[in-house]
Design a protein around this motif. Sequence first.
Motif, PDB file in Angstrom:
ATOM      1  N   GLN A   1      35.623   4.846   1.188  1.00  0.00           N
ATOM      2  CA  GLN A   1      35.820   4.497   2.590  1.00  0.00           C
ATOM      3  C   GLN A   1      37.273   4.664   3.019  1.00  0.00           C
ATOM      4  OE1 GLN A   1      34.215   0.576   3.203  1.00  0.00           O
ATOM      5  NE2 GLN A   1      32.134   1.212   2.678  1.00  0.00           N
TER       6      GLN A   1
ATOM      7  N   TRP B   1      29.882  10.350   8.342  1.00  0.00           N
ATOM      8  CA  TRP B   1      29.931   9.479   7.164  1.00  0.00           C
ATOM      9  C   TRP B   1      28.627   9.592   6.364  1.00  0.00           C
ATOM     10  CZ3 TRP B   1      32.741   7.263   3.731  1.00  0.00           C
ATOM     11  CH2 TRP B   1      32.219   6.252   2.927  1.00  0.00           C
ATOM     12  N   ARG B   2      27.510   9.601   7.084  1.00  0.00           N
ATOM     13  CA  ARG B   2      26.208   9.695   6.419  1.00  0.00           C
ATOM     14  C   ARG B   2      25.979  11.068   5.792  1.00  0.00           C
ATOM     15  NH1 ARG B   2      22.932   7.984  11.234  1.00  0.00           N
ATOM     16  NH2 ARG B   2      23.921   6.039  11.725  1.00  0.00           N
TER      17      ARG B   2
ATOM     18  N   LEU C   1      28.375  13.382   4.841  1.00  0.00           N
ATOM     19  CA  LEU C   1      29.465  13.958   4.049  1.00  0.00           C
ATOM     20  C   LEU C   1      28.995  14.578   2.738  1.00  0.00           C
ATOM     21  CD1 LEU C   1      32.582  11.729   4.596  1.00  0.00           C
ATOM     22  CD2 LEU C   1      32.554  14.214   4.526  1.00  0.00           C
TER      23      LEU C   1
ATOM     24  N   VAL D   1      39.555  10.026   9.441  1.00  0.00           N
ATOM     25  CA  VAL D   1      39.309   9.587  10.822  1.00  0.00           C
ATOM     26  C   VAL D   1      40.635   9.445  11.563  1.00  0.00           C
ATOM     27  CG1 VAL D   1      38.500   7.659  12.248  1.00  0.00           C
ATOM     28  CG2 VAL D   1      37.094   8.482  10.355  1.00  0.00           C
TER      29      VAL D   1
ATOM     30  N   LEU E   1      31.274  10.378  14.145  1.00  0.00           N
ATOM     31  CA  LEU E   1      31.864   9.870  12.903  1.00  0.00           C
ATOM     32  C   LEU E   1      30.843   9.104  12.062  1.00  0.00           C
ATOM     33  CD1 LEU E   1      35.395   8.855  14.209  1.00  0.00           C
ATOM     34  CD2 LEU E   1      34.803  10.821  12.757  1.00  0.00           C
ATOM     35  N   ILE E   2      29.952   8.410  12.727  1.00  0.00           N
ATOM     36  CA  ILE E   2      28.873   7.729  11.998  1.00  0.00           C
ATOM     37  C   ILE E   2      27.984   8.768  11.312  1.00  0.00           C
ATOM     38  CG2 ILE E   2      26.759   6.361  12.282  1.00  0.00           C
ATOM     39  CD1 ILE E   2      28.295   4.855  14.566  1.00  0.00           C
TER      40      ILE E   2
ATOM     41  N   PHE F   1      37.826   8.273   3.832  1.00  0.00           N
ATOM     42  CA  PHE F   1      37.214   8.591   5.119  1.00  0.00           C
ATOM     43  C   PHE F   1      38.064   8.034   6.260  1.00  0.00           C
ATOM     44  CE2 PHE F   1      34.090   7.960   8.581  1.00  0.00           C
ATOM     45  CZ  PHE F   1      33.702   9.282   8.744  1.00  0.00           C
TER      46      PHE F   1
ATOM     47  N   ALA G   1      35.559  10.999   0.125  1.00  0.00           N
ATOM     48  CA  ALA G   1      34.706  10.289   1.088  1.00  0.00           C
ATOM     49  C   ALA G   1      33.233  10.572   0.815  1.00  0.00           C
ATOM     50  CB  ALA G   1      35.086  10.681   2.513  1.00  0.00           C
TER      51      ALA G   1
END
Length: 180
Positions: free
Chosen positions: A21, A61-62, A64, A28, A57-58, A24, A16
């Motif tokens: 995606q 993601w940024r 990681l 999630v 989670l947003i 990830f 991820a």
Amino acid sequence: MPSLSSATDAFLASRAADGDQLAFGVLVRRHAPFLVAFATRLTGSRADADDCVQEALITAWRRLPDLTDPEKVRSWLTTIVSRKVTDRMRSRKISDQIDEEMVSAKDDPERAAVASSQLDALKRVLADLPEELRVVWVLREVGGHSYDEIAVEVGESAATVRGRLARARKTVLERMQEWR
């Protein structure tokens, strides 16, 4: 090749972090129920918990690529959720306090000015605290959580939490006295 659903958290987090995606998404699906339950326990509201988890989670993601230990992705996600909950609780608590102060001080402009100034000073002091101190301070002083609850939330021992809280309290008191 085995499916992603049977892959380890570390493998999924590494993939991820490289922009996968699907990996990830598996993370999630794997951790969201726990994160929502955790946030619900902290906020007391499923709707607030869902919002906090979504924001977390947003952020995850940024960020990681910044994760240094992919094996601890669940703890890392929990910490992000905890911070989002803390931010939400703090903003709500400060807003409630401002409302209370303004109602009780509406006939006393001097009292209203002092209350507003104190809240502004506290916001600045908290913003300047190192994050690990700010989180334990807010969870204890604003959220009313026990040392053990905070320890679980931040992934540290209760002794570490007590030490951080003592440093945070000392710093907040010293800096608030400077504002007087």
